[in-house]
Design a protein around this motif. Sequence first.
Motif, short mmCIF file in Angstrom:
data_model
loop_
_atom_site.label_atom_id
_atom_site.label_comp_id
_atom_site.label_asym_id
_atom_site.label_seq_id
_atom_site.Cartn_x
_atom_site.Cartn_y
_atom_site.Cartn_z
N PRO A 70 0.82 -1.21 0.00
CA PRO A 70 0.00 0.00 0.00
C PRO A 70 0.85 1.26 0.00
N LYS A 71 0.32 2.29 -0.63
CA LYS A 71 1.00 3.58 -0.67
C LYS A 71 1.02 4.20 0.72
N ALA A 72 2.01 5.05 0.97
CA ALA A 72 2.10 5.76 2.24
C ALA A 72 0.94 6.74 2.39
N ARG A 73 0.68 7.12 3.63
CA ARG A 73 -0.34 8.14 3.89
C ARG A 73 0.09 9.47 3.29
N VAL A 74 -0.86 10.15 2.66
CA VAL A 74 -0.61 11.49 2.15
C VAL A 74 -1.15 12.50 3.15
N VAL A 75 -0.32 13.45 3.52
CA VAL A 75 -0.76 14.58 4.34
C VAL A 75 -0.84 15.79 3.43
N ILE A 76 -2.06 16.28 3.23
CA ILE A 76 -2.29 17.42 2.35
C ILE A 76 -2.48 18.67 3.20
N PHE A 77 -1.66 19.66 2.94
CA PHE A 77 -1.81 20.95 3.62
C PHE A 77 -2.64 21.87 2.73
N ALA A 78 -3.81 22.26 3.23
CA ALA A 78 -4.65 23.21 2.52
C ALA A 78 -4.19 24.63 2.82
N ASN A 79 -4.73 25.58 2.08
CA ASN A 79 -4.37 26.98 2.28
C ASN A 79 -5.37 27.63 3.23
N GLY A 80 -5.50 27.06 4.43
CA GLY A 80 -6.44 27.57 5.40
C GLY A 80 -5.74 28.00 6.67
N PHE A 81 -6.55 28.32 7.67
CA PHE A 81 -6.04 28.81 8.95
C PHE A 81 -5.42 27.66 9.73
N LEU A 82 -4.24 27.90 10.29
CA LEU A 82 -3.56 26.91 11.11
C LEU A 82 -3.19 27.58 12.43
N SER A 83 -4.03 27.35 13.45
CA SER A 83 -3.88 28.08 14.70
C SER A 83 -2.65 27.68 15.49
N ASP A 84 -2.25 26.41 15.38
CA ASP A 84 -1.13 25.91 16.19
C ASP A 84 -0.22 25.05 15.31
N PRO A 85 0.73 25.66 14.60
CA PRO A 85 1.62 24.88 13.72
C PRO A 85 2.41 23.81 14.46
N VAL A 86 2.75 24.06 15.72
CA VAL A 86 3.51 23.06 16.49
C VAL A 86 2.66 21.81 16.71
N ALA A 87 1.38 22.01 17.07
CA ALA A 87 0.48 20.87 17.25
C ALA A 87 0.28 20.13 15.93
N ALA A 88 0.17 20.87 14.84
CA ALA A 88 0.01 20.24 13.52
C ALA A 88 1.25 19.43 13.15
#
Length: 220
Positions: free
Chosen positions: A2-20
Amino acid sequence: MPKARVVIFANGFLSDPVAARRLLQPEDVLYAADAGASHILRMGLLPALVVGDLDSLPEEDLQKLRADGVRMVQHPQDKALTDLELTINSALEEGHRSFLIVAALGGRLDMTLSNLSLLTRPDLLNLDVRLDDGMEQVLFVRGETHISGHAGDIISLVAWGGPVEQVTTSGLRWPLSDDRLESYETRTISNEMQVAEAVIRIGSGLLLCIHRRRSPPGIS
């Protein structure tokens, strides 16, 4: 394999980049929907692919991506689909079947609702697809879903677009047992996890689950 998980970053609000950032796993493949690439760059990482019309990507970031040889698929500004949906389409075409979508919550209400509705696409409903910003994750329950977290985390359930039948939960302060939920009901908002894992089962329908963490992933 199986392919690896894709993490897609949208162009939206990200309140806590460290948590993300704590959501990411070493084997993840990072994709960006247009200026979602800026979130990735701010984390000191590079996306494997950037998709969109590139109209909202700062010139400085665009130049860095080009200098680092990042693959980009540019679409016309006059297009029928959002940059996020175009990015999902690219990932599906490349065989990926597990998706974590970051920075798709908050900010513009129309975009947030559109991003939630995207998860109900027929070709996504049976895949592992979640929206997450590090503090809050959103997903649709499919048959039986397990939610990992901590006691005290908030779980809200919303019947999406019509009734949901045979809703049963465990691990929550106020459990449900073979209940029917209507889309206008609010009795399943702000439930609480009692243990580290909650289980939600449904018989039919679309059930939206919002999991609000009391602390970021990896922090007790």
